[in-house]
Design an enzyme around this catalytic site. Structure first.
Site, PDB file in Angstrom:
ATOM      1  N   GLY A   7       0.659  -1.314  -0.178  1.00 62.50           N
ATOM      2  CA  GLY A   7       0.042   0.024   0.166  1.00 62.50           C
ATOM      3  C   GLY A   7       0.762   1.166  -0.086  1.00 62.50           C
ATOM      4  CB  CYS A   8       0.077   4.593   1.386  1.00 65.00           C
ATOM      5  SG  CYS A   8       1.022   6.163   1.509  1.00 65.00           S
ATOM      6  CG  PHE A   9       5.866   5.118  -0.970  1.00 65.91           C
ATOM      7  CD1 PHE A   9       5.358   6.291  -0.475  1.00 65.91           C
ATOM      8  CD2 PHE A   9       6.599   4.978  -2.109  1.00 65.91           C
ATOM      9  CE1 PHE A   9       5.389   7.294  -1.356  1.00 65.91           C
ATOM     10  CE2 PHE A   9       6.711   6.292  -2.972  1.00 65.91           C
ATOM     11  CZ  PHE A   9       5.839   7.496  -2.581  1.00 65.91           C
TER      12      PHE A   9
END
Length: 175
Positions: free
Chosen positions: A14-16
């Protein structure tokens, strides 16, 4: 005096922004870099990856000292940041650039990752299949400076991102 040995691990979950802190705070971690991997565009930008046209995932590249923290321990930390049953993204982040992937550097890492995935699947912890992919590492491109150390530099925005489902999922499934 012996030269310190370091290895790297690459995880997409997902979002880093939300994948840096869980690793960055562990002993033996030398660096955690947010970036892009797994696609066909050389040195992509955030805007290009966000357009879902480059084939890349947002990922973190972790440089670690295997004498202090093992790759197997990193994989265990990775599982506890993700929903391994969701192949279409993670939490509020949807699409291929947010798909969960363990990118392995060679046969030893692949063996550890595959065994860990099989163990998680056999544990019965989740009712749905474990769909996180295990793929060979590809070129990793560091993200722009504003995406590095996001949890430290933008704590309020980071907290808002965590509240997009990840924090509650972790509490419910991994506590």
């Amino acid at each position: 005096m012996t030269k310190a040995t370091v290895e790297t691990a690459i995880f997409a979950g997902g979002c880093f922004w939300c994948m840096v802190k869980p690793f960055d705070t562990q002993p033996g971690i030398k660096a955690v870099v947010a970036g892009y991997t797994g696609g066909h565009t050389v040195n992509p930008t955030y805007a290009q990856v966000a357009s879902h046209t480059t084939g890349h995932t947002e990922a973190v590249k972790i440089t670690f000292d295997p004498q202090i923290i093992s790759y197997a321990q990193l994989v265990d930390i990775y599982w506890r940041q993700t929903d391994p049953t969701d192949a279409s993204g993670q939490f509020q982040d949807r699409g291929d650039s947010y798909r969960p992937v363990i990118y392995v550097n060679g046969p030893a890492q692949r063996q550890v990752a595959e065994a860990s995935k099989a163990q998680l699947a056999a544990s019965g912890q989740f009712d749905a299949p474990i769909v996180t992919q295990i793929e060979a590492a590809q070129p990793f491109y560091p993200a722009e400076d504003e995406h590095q150390d996001f949890y430290r530099r933008n704590p309020l925005r980071y907290q808002i991102e965590e509240m997009g489902g990840r924090e509650a999922f972790i509490r419910q499934n991994w506590s």
